[in-house]
Design a protein around this motif. Structure first.
Motif, PDB file in Angstrom:
ATOM      1  N   MET A 157     -48.523  32.766  31.803  1.00 28.49           N
ATOM      2  CA  MET A 157     -47.922  31.657  32.554  1.00 28.49           C
ATOM      3  C   MET A 157     -46.535  32.051  33.046  1.00 28.49           C
ATOM      4  O   MET A 157     -46.124  31.703  34.147  1.00 28.49           O
ATOM      5  CB  MET A 157     -47.825  30.404  31.681  1.00 28.49           C
ATOM      6  CG  MET A 157     -49.155  29.704  31.465  1.00 28.49           C
ATOM      7  SD  MET A 157     -49.027  28.445  30.170  1.00 28.49           S
ATOM      8  CE  MET A 157     -48.038  27.182  30.977  1.00 28.49           C
ATOM      9  N   LYS A 158     -45.824  32.798  32.219  1.00 29.90           N
ATOM     10  CA  LYS A 158     -44.493  33.247  32.621  1.00 29.90           C
ATOM     11  C   LYS A 158     -44.586  34.134  33.868  1.00 29.90           C
ATOM     12  O   LYS A 158     -43.756  34.051  34.773  1.00 29.90           O
ATOM     13  CB  LYS A 158     -43.834  33.995  31.460  1.00 29.90           C
ATOM     14  CG  LYS A 158     -42.397  34.323  31.744  1.00 29.90           C
ATOM     15  CD  LYS A 158     -41.734  35.087  30.641  1.00 29.90           C
ATOM     16  CE  LYS A 158     -40.460  35.705  31.227  1.00 29.90           C
ATOM     17  NZ  LYS A 158     -39.683  36.413  30.234  1.00 29.90           N
ATOM     18  N   GLN A 159     -45.633  34.951  33.914  1.00 32.75           N
ATOM     19  CA  GLN A 159     -45.809  35.830  35.082  1.00 32.75           C
ATOM     20  C   GLN A 159     -46.081  35.048  36.372  1.00 32.75           C
ATOM     21  O   GLN A 159     -46.018  35.606  37.461  1.00 32.75           O
ATOM     22  CB  GLN A 159     -46.953  36.808  34.832  1.00 32.75           C
ATOM     23  CG  GLN A 159     -46.572  37.916  33.874  1.00 32.75           C
ATOM     24  CD  GLN A 159     -47.783  38.734  33.455  1.00 32.75           C
ATOM     25  OE1 GLN A 159     -48.791  38.790  34.165  1.00 32.75           O
ATOM     26  NE2 GLN A 159     -47.698  39.351  32.292  1.00 32.75           N
ATOM     27  N   SER A 160     -46.422  33.779  36.243  1.00 33.42           N
ATOM     28  CA  SER A 160     -46.638  32.969  37.447  1.00 33.42           C
ATOM     29  C   SER A 160     -45.347  32.846  38.241  1.00 33.42           C
ATOM     30  O   SER A 160     -45.365  32.532  39.424  1.00 33.42           O
ATOM     31  CB  SER A 160     -47.127  31.565  37.069  1.00 33.42           C
ATOM     32  OG  SER A 160     -46.044  30.840  36.496  1.00 33.42           O
ATOM     33  N   GLY A 161     -44.204  33.048  37.567  1.00 35.76           N
ATOM     34  CA  GLY A 161     -42.911  32.896  38.236  1.00 35.76           C
ATOM     35  C   GLY A 161     -42.400  31.459  38.226  1.00 35.76           C
ATOM     36  O   GLY A 161     -41.335  31.174  38.774  1.00 35.76           O
ATOM     37  N   ALA A 162     -43.127  30.539  37.594  1.00 29.88           N
ATOM     38  CA  ALA A 162     -42.678  29.136  37.565  1.00 29.88           C
ATOM     39  C   ALA A 162     -41.306  29.047  36.902  1.00 29.88           C
ATOM     40  O   ALA A 162     -41.012  29.793  35.961  1.00 29.88           O
ATOM     41  CB  ALA A 162     -43.685  28.279  36.799  1.00 29.88           C
ATOM     42  N   ASP A 163     -40.485  28.118  37.382  1.00 30.40           N
ATOM     43  CA  ASP A 163     -39.152  27.938  36.805  1.00 30.40           C
ATOM     44  C   ASP A 163     -39.235  27.344  35.408  1.00 30.40           C
ATOM     45  O   ASP A 163     -38.351  27.546  34.585  1.00 30.40           O
ATOM     46  CB  ASP A 163     -38.314  26.994  37.687  1.00 30.40           C
ATOM     47  CG  ASP A 163     -38.131  27.572  39.070  1.00 30.40           C
ATOM     48  OD1 ASP A 163     -37.302  28.484  39.200  1.00 30.40           O
ATOM     49  OD2 ASP A 163     -38.855  27.165  40.006  1.00 30.40           O
ATOM     50  N   CYS A 164     -40.301  26.568  35.164  1.00 34.51           N
ATOM     51  CA  CYS A 164     -40.412  25.852  33.890  1.00 34.51           C
ATOM     52  C   CYS A 164     -41.864  25.841  33.435  1.00 34.51           C
ATOM     53  O   CYS A 164     -42.766  25.589  34.252  1.00 34.51           O
ATOM     54  CB  CYS A 164     -39.902  24.425  34.107  1.00 34.51           C
ATOM     55  SG  CYS A 164     -40.026  23.366  32.654  1.00 34.51           S
ATOM     56  N   LEU A 165     -42.104  26.102  32.164  1.00 34.90           N
ATOM     57  CA  LEU A 165     -43.457  26.038  31.609  1.00 34.90           C
ATOM     58  C   LEU A 165     -43.563  24.795  30.729  1.00 34.90           C
ATOM     59  O   LEU A 165     -42.726  24.565  29.862  1.00 34.90           O
ATOM     60  CB  LEU A 165     -43.765  27.295  30.790  1.00 34.90           C
ATOM     61  CG  LEU A 165     -43.616  28.631  31.522  1.00 34.90           C
ATOM     62  CD1 LEU A 165     -44.023  29.795  30.613  1.00 34.90           C
ATOM     63  CD2 LEU A 165     -44.441  28.656  32.820  1.00 34.90           C
ATOM     64  N   SER A 166     -44.605  24.010  30.969  1.00 37.64           N
ATOM     65  CA  SER A 166     -44.797  22.766  30.235  1.00 37.64           C
ATOM     66  C   SER A 166     -45.902  22.984  29.214  1.00 37.64           C
ATOM     67  O   SER A 166     -47.031  23.330  29.576  1.00 37.64           O
ATOM     68  CB  SER A 166     -45.170  21.675  31.248  1.00 37.64           C
ATOM     69  OG  SER A 166     -45.213  20.419  30.652  1.00 37.64           O
ATOM     70  N   VAL A 167     -45.545  22.822  27.918  1.00 42.10           N
ATOM     71  CA  VAL A 167     -46.479  23.185  26.845  1.00 42.10           C
ATOM     72  C   VAL A 167     -46.811  21.969  25.979  1.00 42.10           C
ATOM     73  O   VAL A 167     -46.094  20.976  25.982  1.00 42.10           O
ATOM     74  CB  VAL A 167     -45.889  24.310  25.953  1.00 42.10           C
ATOM     75  CG1 VAL A 167     -45.649  25.568  26.778  1.00 42.10           C
ATOM     76  CG2 VAL A 167     -44.600  23.875  25.257  1.00 42.10           C
ATOM     77  N   ASP A 168     -47.915  22.081  25.244  1.00 46.85           N
ATOM     78  CA  ASP A 168     -48.280  20.956  24.390  1.00 46.85           C
ATOM     79  C   ASP A 168     -47.844  21.199  22.946  1.00 46.85           C
ATOM     80  O   ASP A 168     -47.253  22.221  22.618  1.00 46.85           O
ATOM     81  CB  ASP A 168     -49.772  20.625  24.538  1.00 46.85           C
ATOM     82  CG  ASP A 168     -50.652  21.652  23.884  1.00 46.85           C
ATOM     83  OD1 ASP A 168     -50.412  21.977  22.700  1.00 46.85           O
ATOM     84  OD2 ASP A 168     -51.573  22.153  24.538  1.00 46.85           O
ATOM     85  N   TRP A 169     -48.195  20.241  22.086  1.00 46.95           N
ATOM     86  CA  TRP A 169     -47.708  20.224  20.701  1.00 46.95           C
ATOM     87  C   TRP A 169     -48.318  21.319  19.830  1.00 46.95           C
ATOM     88  O   TRP A 169     -47.836  21.576  18.740  1.00 46.95           O
ATOM     89  CB  TRP A 169     -48.031  18.847  20.082  1.00 46.95           C
ATOM     90  CG  TRP A 169     -49.497  18.548  20.153  1.00 46.95           C
ATOM     91  CD1 TRP A 169     -50.421  18.772  19.175  1.00 46.95           C
ATOM     92  CD2 TRP A 169     -50.214  18.028  21.266  1.00 46.95           C
ATOM     93  NE1 TRP A 169     -51.675  18.428  19.628  1.00 46.95           N
ATOM     94  CE2 TRP A 169     -51.578  17.952  20.905  1.00 46.95           C
ATOM     95  CE3 TRP A 169     -49.852  17.606  22.551  1.00 46.95           C
ATOM     96  CZ2 TRP A 169     -52.579  17.493  21.770  1.00 46.95           C
ATOM     97  CZ3 TRP A 169     -50.845  17.141  23.399  1.00 46.95           C
ATOM     98  CH2 TRP A 169     -52.180  17.083  23.002  1.00 46.95           C
ATOM     99  N   ARG A 170     -49.350  22.001  20.326  1.00 50.37           N
ATOM    100  CA  ARG A 170     -49.929  23.081  19.511  1.00 50.37           C
ATOM    101  C   ARG A 170     -49.045  24.323  19.583  1.00 50.37           C
ATOM    102  O   ARG A 170     -49.193  25.246  18.787  1.00 50.37           O
ATOM    103  CB  ARG A 170     -51.328  23.443  20.012  1.00 50.37           C
ATOM    104  CG  ARG A 170     -52.313  22.271  20.010  1.00 50.37           C
ATOM    105  CD  ARG A 170     -53.581  22.715  20.730  1.00 50.37           C
ATOM    106  NE  ARG A 170     -54.454  21.633  21.113  1.00 50.37           N
ATOM    107  CZ  ARG A 170     -54.430  21.028  22.297  1.00 50.37           C
ATOM    108  NH1 ARG A 170     -53.548  21.371  23.208  1.00 50.37           N
ATOM    109  NH2 ARG A 170     -55.288  20.068  22.567  1.00 50.37           N
TER     110      ARG A 170
END
Ligand code: CP3
Length: 347
Positions: free
Chosen positions: A254-267
């Motif tokens: 997901m980091k390689q997507s280049g997105a400024d922010c990664l939204s993750v869940d509680w796991r």
């Protein structure tokens, strides 16, 4: 002046984490259910004045730092020629079965077929600007489904069970799946650019179902398309957030997507995530929406625990790890927001 939300996404200093909730508009609120007595879900989405009203309901009640446009990830699919039904779970009456179904899909000009979304954003933007200024400014979040998750909905015959049918199609005929993903990528890219032109301050790509994929499958069927959309959006300077449900195994990709922010869940452990993604990538999440039930004290305590797990003091947006449940006590949702507003908590 930039809003707190945009400053946090831009990794600038912030006095406290900004906060909003996925699915903050919807059936857990009485005001929403009242409107639903008179209008269908699609009517709410397609009437800009109604979409404005539904977007503003949680703003008035919860006072979060951002408003997410009221719409649905499946709307661009309708513009492509899919027949949608919300009862209330989504059902697609004519999913893609083979390559000739792909050829029958319509070319989409979002400025005609999805114009109602752009009008809603303009209304939301001016409504927020007239009520909240300076320190109080609130951001408008635009959004779309990521290609893989869109493909999941638009290839399934149902009953939907973890979208196994889509994975079977991808394994069986990857070329057709890639052609479909390319079509979706083009539509979603144009659609998001239109939202940004209309005033969206940030955009979130929902790849809800990509967590079903292995790392290798994610690299093949999700990442290249997500990357393409993010690159396109970033040319405008608009910050991007990428959400994947069940993504602990995918953070690196997901980091390689280049997105400024990664939204993750509680796991996903937030501290492990911040170590892994580093300072240059912001994080969003990750409160378990099931933990919005129970006492006010337990919500407050768990929210503080979430904040205390972080080392960083910017580049973080407090949120749930997935959408709020419809049976959530609205007061508890407010306790979540209010607790985040009390500020950072030392580990
Ligand atoms: O977050 C918000 O408040 C903004 C509005 C929003 C909706 N859907 C409204 C909605 C957003 C951002 C979405 C995104 C969406 N839609 C996703 C990605 C996020 C996620 O939850 O994983 C997905 C997978 C969809 C597809 C979809 N639409 C589903 C699974 C459902 C059924 C949900 C349910 O609660 O039954 C919908 C319908 C839908 N979208 C509703 C709302 C408020 C309920 C419709 C109703 O009121 O009857």
């Amino acid at each position: 002046m930039k809003s707190l939300f945009i400053r946090a996404l831009s990794k600038e200093p912030v006095e406290r984490p900004p906060v909003w909730m996925m699915r903050q508009a919807g059936r857990y609120m009485k005001e929403y259910r009242d409107l639903k007595e008179k209008h269908s879900f699609l009517e709410l989405c397609k009437t800009p004045e109604l979409a404005l009203e539904v977007t503003m309901q949680p703003i008035r009640f919860l006072d979060p730092d951002a408003a997410i446009l009221f719409a649905d990830i499946l709307l661009p699919g309708e513009a492509m020629g899919f027949e949608l039904d919300f009862a209330p779970g989504p059902k697609i009456l004519n999913p893609v079965q083979n390559r000739s179904d792909l050829q029958a899909l319509k070319r989409v000009d979002p400025h005609t077929s999805l114009d109602y979304v752009f009008k809603a954003i303009m209304l939301i933007k001016s409504e927020l600007a007239s009520h909240y200024q300076g320190e109080q400014a609130k951001a408008v979040i635009g959004f779309a489904g990521a290609p893989w998750t869109m493909a999941c909905y638009f290839t399934e015959q149902g009953p939907i069970k973890l979208f196994q049918g889509t994975q079977v199609k991808a394994a069986d005929d990857p070329q057709t799946m890639h052609l479909f993903l390319e079509r979706l990528t083009d539509v979603i890219g144009d659609y998001l650019l239109g939202q940004i032109e209309s005033g969206a301050d940030a955009v979130q790509l929902f790849d809800t179902w990509a967590g079903n994929l292995s790392v290798e499958e994610y690299r093949e069927f999700a990442l290249p398309y997500t990357q393409k959309i993010i690159q396109l959006v970033q040319k405008t300077g608009c910050p991007t957030i990428l959400y994947v449900n069940g993504s602990s195994h995918l953070l690196e990709q997901m980091k390689q997507s280049g997105a400024d922010c990664l939204s993750v869940d509680w796991r996903t452990d937030l501290h492990a995530a911040e170590t892994l993604v580093g300072e240059k990538t912001a994080l969003q999440g990750n409160y378990n929406p099931a933990n919005l039930f129970g006492s006010v004290d337990s919500v407050r305590e768990r929210t503080r625990k979430m904040l205390a797990s972080l080392k960083r003091r910017t580049a973080y947006v407090a949120n749930l790890g997935h959408g709020i449940f419809q049976t959530t006590p609205p007061e508890n949702a407010r306790v979540f927001v209010d607790t985040v507003k009390e500020g950072w908590i030392n580990r």
